[in-house]
Design a protein around this motif. Sequence first.
Motif, PDB file in Angstrom:
ATOM      1  N   SER A   1       0.846  -1.187   0.000  1.00 20.89           N
ATOM      2  CA  SER A   1       0.000   0.000   0.000  1.00 20.89           C
ATOM      3  C   SER A   1       0.885   1.242   0.000  1.00 20.89           C
ATOM      4  O   SER A   1       1.933   1.275   0.633  1.00 20.89           O
ATOM      5  CB  SER A   1      -0.930  -0.002   1.213  1.00 20.89           C
ATOM      6  OG  SER A   1      -0.159  -0.005   2.397  1.00 20.89           O
ATOM      7  N   ALA A   2       0.446   2.244  -0.739  1.00 22.66           N
ATOM      8  CA  ALA A   2       1.200   3.500  -0.832  1.00 22.66           C
ATOM      9  C   ALA A   2       0.409   4.605  -0.155  1.00 22.66           C
ATOM     10  O   ALA A   2      -0.818   4.594  -0.152  1.00 22.66           O
ATOM     11  CB  ALA A   2       1.429   3.859  -2.299  1.00 22.66           C
ATOM     12  N   GLU A   3       1.140   5.562   0.371  1.00 23.40           N
ATOM     13  CA  GLU A   3       0.487   6.695   1.004  1.00 23.40           C
ATOM     14  C   GLU A   3       0.131   7.704  -0.074  1.00 23.40           C
ATOM     15  O   GLU A   3       0.967   8.067  -0.906  1.00 23.40           O
ATOM     16  CB  GLU A   3       1.429   7.335   2.017  1.00 23.40           C
ATOM     17  CG  GLU A   3       0.825   8.509   2.747  1.00 23.40           C
ATOM     18  CD  GLU A   3       1.790   9.130   3.731  1.00 23.40           C
ATOM     19  OE1 GLU A   3       1.575  10.281   4.091  1.00 23.40           O
ATOM     20  OE2 GLU A   3       2.761   8.460   4.111  1.00 23.40           O
ATOM     21  N   VAL A   4      -1.089   8.150  -0.084  1.00 25.05           N
ATOM     22  CA  VAL A   4      -1.548   9.127  -1.060  1.00 25.05           C
ATOM     23  C   VAL A   4      -2.014  10.355  -0.305  1.00 25.05           C
ATOM     24  O   VAL A   4      -2.771  10.257   0.653  1.00 25.05           O
ATOM     25  CB  VAL A   4      -2.719   8.567  -1.911  1.00 25.05           C
ATOM     26  CG1 VAL A   4      -3.225   9.619  -2.883  1.00 25.05           C
ATOM     27  CG2 VAL A   4      -2.285   7.322  -2.643  1.00 25.05           C
ATOM     28  N   TYR A   5      -1.505  11.528  -0.727  1.00 23.94           N
ATOM     29  CA  TYR A   5      -1.940  12.768  -0.091  1.00 23.94           C
ATOM     30  C   TYR A   5      -1.928  13.880  -1.128  1.00 23.94           C
ATOM     31  O   TYR A   5      -1.328  13.748  -2.193  1.00 23.94           O
ATOM     32  CB  TYR A   5      -1.055  13.131   1.106  1.00 23.94           C
ATOM     33  CG  TYR A   5       0.373  13.430   0.745  1.00 23.94           C
ATOM     34  CD1 TYR A   5       0.783  14.743   0.514  1.00 23.94           C
ATOM     35  CD2 TYR A   5       1.326  12.418   0.642  1.00 23.94           C
ATOM     36  CE1 TYR A   5       2.095  15.026   0.174  1.00 23.94           C
ATOM     37  CE2 TYR A   5       2.622  12.690   0.313  1.00 23.94           C
ATOM     38  CZ  TYR A   5       3.006  13.996   0.082  1.00 23.94           C
ATOM     39  OH  TYR A   5       4.303  14.281  -0.252  1.00 23.94           O
ATOM     40  N   THR A   6      -2.584  14.938  -0.841  1.00 23.09           N
ATOM     41  CA  THR A   6      -2.606  16.100  -1.741  1.00 23.09           C
ATOM     42  C   THR A   6      -1.990  17.280  -1.028  1.00 23.09           C
ATOM     43  O   THR A   6      -2.022  17.383   0.207  1.00 23.09           O
ATOM     44  CB  THR A   6      -4.050  16.445  -2.173  1.00 23.09           C
ATOM     45  OG1 THR A   6      -4.817  16.735  -1.010  1.00 23.09           O
ATOM     46  CG2 THR A   6      -4.676  15.315  -2.961  1.00 23.09           C
ATOM     47  N   LYS A   7      -1.451  18.165  -1.816  1.00 28.47           N
ATOM     48  CA  LYS A   7      -0.791  19.347  -1.278  1.00 28.47           C
ATOM     49  C   LYS A   7      -0.979  20.467  -2.292  1.00 28.47           C
ATOM     50  O   LYS A   7      -0.872  20.250  -3.497  1.00 28.47           O
ATOM     51  CB  LYS A   7       0.692  19.048  -1.079  1.00 28.47           C
ATOM     52  CG  LYS A   7       1.491  20.170  -0.513  1.00 28.47           C
ATOM     53  CD  LYS A   7       2.954  19.739  -0.364  1.00 28.47           C
ATOM     54  CE  LYS A   7       3.830  20.905  -0.074  1.00 28.47           C
ATOM     55  NZ  LYS A   7       5.241  20.550  -0.041  1.00 28.47           N
TER      56      LYS A   7
END
Length: 110
Positions: A29-35
């Motif tokens: 699993s990969a960490e997904v985030y927005t910025k």
Amino acid sequence: MVGKVIHIATAIAVTAGSLAVVALPSVASAEVYTKREYLNRDVCYRAKKVPATVAYNTRGIKLRDASREWKGNMQRSGAYVVDRYNDEVFIQTREVIEDQHMTLVPVPCR
């Protein structure tokens, strides 16, 4: 009858869900985030002048073949006589292979 269909559908859903739960731990699993950020889309270049590429042919146009000649007076006793060799004579030619031009080289912007 409707009750049996609901029980069968529930059993299939539970079985499929349990298989998915068993398969999940093995998948990375990969960490997904927005910025929010500002992007600089500027592209900078350095102008560079490239000189012409010219080919020179030293044996371009032939004017005269190689030859031999005698220099001196063979009729006089004790005279200095030379059997002289004359080289071939050519006019050098030049051909422009690539003309001079300007090119843009990408560089980081300041």
